[in-house]
Enzyme design. Structure first.
Site, short mmCIF file in Angstrom:
data_model
loop_
_atom_site.label_atom_id
_atom_site.label_comp_id
_atom_site.label_asym_id
_atom_site.label_seq_id
_atom_site.Cartn_x
_atom_site.Cartn_y
_atom_site.Cartn_z
N ARG A 147 40.35 36.63 38.21
CA ARG A 147 41.20 36.99 37.08
C ARG A 147 42.49 36.16 37.16
O ARG A 147 42.91 35.74 38.24
CB ARG A 147 41.56 38.47 37.11
CG ARG A 147 40.38 39.43 37.01
CD ARG A 147 40.87 40.86 37.06
NE ARG A 147 39.80 41.84 36.91
CZ ARG A 147 39.17 42.43 37.93
NH1 ARG A 147 39.52 42.13 39.19
NH2 ARG A 147 38.20 43.30 37.71
N LYS A 171 42.20 44.87 40.67
CA LYS A 171 42.73 46.02 39.93
C LYS A 171 42.74 47.25 40.82
O LYS A 171 41.82 47.48 41.60
CB LYS A 171 41.87 46.28 38.69
CG LYS A 171 42.05 45.24 37.59
CD LYS A 171 41.29 45.64 36.35
CE LYS A 171 41.54 44.66 35.21
NZ LYS A 171 40.82 45.05 33.97
N HIS A 237 40.36 33.83 31.07
CA HIS A 237 39.31 34.84 30.99
C HIS A 237 38.00 34.23 30.51
O HIS A 237 36.92 34.66 30.93
CB HIS A 237 39.75 35.97 30.06
CG HIS A 237 39.18 37.30 30.45
ND1 HIS A 237 39.39 37.86 31.70
CD2 HIS A 237 38.38 38.18 29.79
CE1 HIS A 237 38.77 39.03 31.78
NE2 HIS A 237 38.14 39.24 30.64
N ARG A 240 36.37 32.78 33.47
CA ARG A 240 35.77 33.86 34.27
C ARG A 240 34.44 34.29 33.67
O ARG A 240 33.46 34.52 34.38
CB ARG A 240 36.75 35.02 34.34
CG ARG A 240 36.26 36.26 35.08
CD ARG A 240 37.43 37.23 35.24
NE ARG A 240 37.04 38.61 35.43
CZ ARG A 240 36.77 39.17 36.63
NH1 ARG A 240 36.85 38.41 37.71
NH2 ARG A 240 36.46 40.43 36.73
N HIS A 263 34.25 44.40 39.61
CA HIS A 263 34.09 45.47 38.62
C HIS A 263 33.83 46.79 39.34
O HIS A 263 32.92 46.88 40.16
CB HIS A 263 32.94 45.19 37.67
CG HIS A 263 33.21 44.09 36.70
ND1 HIS A 263 32.21 43.39 36.04
CD2 HIS A 263 34.39 43.54 36.28
CE1 HIS A 263 32.76 42.49 35.24
NE2 HIS A 263 34.07 42.56 35.37
N TYR A 272 27.09 40.91 30.56
CA TYR A 272 26.56 39.57 30.74
C TYR A 272 25.04 39.52 30.57
O TYR A 272 24.49 38.47 30.26
CB TYR A 272 26.98 39.01 32.10
CG TYR A 272 28.47 38.86 32.17
CD1 TYR A 272 29.11 37.84 31.47
CD2 TYR A 272 29.25 39.75 32.89
CE1 TYR A 272 30.49 37.72 31.49
CE2 TYR A 272 30.63 39.64 32.91
CZ TYR A 272 31.24 38.62 32.21
OH TYR A 272 32.61 38.51 32.23
#
Length: 293
Positions: A147, A171, A237, A240, A263, A272
């Site tokens: 990210r 995150k 992004h 990514r 994730h 995806y």
């Protein structure tokens, strides 16, 4: 910054921070949604089902994604109140459950990625700090799927010495190990040699701290323009997304991809599979003998 929240909301936000490790931006978003709802209803802790039904009418013109986010914040808040014994009932069943359609990520084809790398590698041959930095940034965005925030805040201490991995803090403060290719390690080493001393970040800002996300965005747009691509198509992004999509095309396992991307929920990674399916449909339409009929 949202306004002052009632005590129960503050307790809920404190729980999110302490038990779930919610990031500052996540907490700010919850605060905005809950304080905004309180601006319509008054105190949230004592709201009834009828109150929440009225709130749904106020939210009627919101986009499905915004409505889903706000309703989710309230559901979690009332679930917290029940768990804590503040309420015996949960009125959130009166809230709407819109199906927010997740849009497919914008994609770069292999040829477009190659064009970016060709331009960056040509710049890097001049051995200027700017050229070496751009190639290192590109290698880590597309080669490791980082990210923008993770890349910009990457500390020198995270750079591998012997093992080909980076230690990334993602995150919610969750750490993960991300593999770094041989060519990315080489580009990173060239940049660090040209970078000079001082600062604790891999990509420092001239004014102290680290390079900003806005500056990274600008550098990529400029690279895209010089590579003959539409700069509107290129962002951190998007690179990514290209990393993830191209790995999946190459046969990567979805669970492995989830780990690499950081994730928390496999459902986020599954977007995806839709991208890959869309390409398969396009391939059938273009290449199958019946497509020419």
């Amino acid at each position: 910054m949202a306004g002052k929240a009632e005590p129960e909301v503050e307790d809920f936000l404190a729980m999110l921070a302490a038990q779930r490790g919610a990031a500052a931006n996540t907490l700010a978003a919850y605060r905005r949604d809950l304080v905004g709802a309180a601006g319509v209803l008054g105190a949230l802790a004592g709201a009834s089902r009828d109150d929440l039904t009225d709130l749904s009418a106020v939210w009627a013109d919101l986009a499905p994604s915004s409505l889903a986010r706000k309703a989710s914040a309230l559901r979690q808040f009332y679930g917290f109140l029940v768990d804590e014994g503040v309420r015996d009932d949960d009125p959130s069943s009166a809230l709407p459950r819109p199906r927010a359609r997740r849009s497919l990520p914008r994609l770069l084809g292999h040829g477009e990625v190659d064009a970016l790398f060709q331009t960056a590698e040509e710049d890097a041959r001049g051995r200027t700090p700017e050229g070496l930095r751009m190639l290192a940034l590109l290698e880590l965005l597309y080669g490791s799927g980082l990210r923008a925030t993770e890349l910009m805040s990457l500390p020198l201490a995270a750079v591998p010495r012997d093992a080909p991995f980076l230690t990334i803090t993602g995150k919610g403060g969750v750490q993960r190990m991300v593999p770094v290719s041989t060519r990315a390690i080489r580009a990173l080493g060239d940049w660090l040699a040209a970078r000079g001393k001082g600062g604790r970040f891999v990509f420092p800002s001239p004014r102290g701290g680290h390079l900003s996300r806005v500056r990274l965005f600008q550098l990529l747009r400029d690279l895209a323009l010089r590579a003959g691509l539409d700069p509107e198509k290129v962002s951190p992004h998007v690179l990514r997304h290209a990393f993830a999509t191209h790995l999946l095309e190459g046969g990567a396992d979805l669970r492995v991809l989830q780990t690499l991307l950081g994730h928390a929920d496999i459902a986020t990674t599954q977007i995806y599979t839709h991208v890959d399916a869309a390409r398969l449909v396009a391939l059938v339409n273009q290449r199958h003998p019946l497509a020419k009929s």
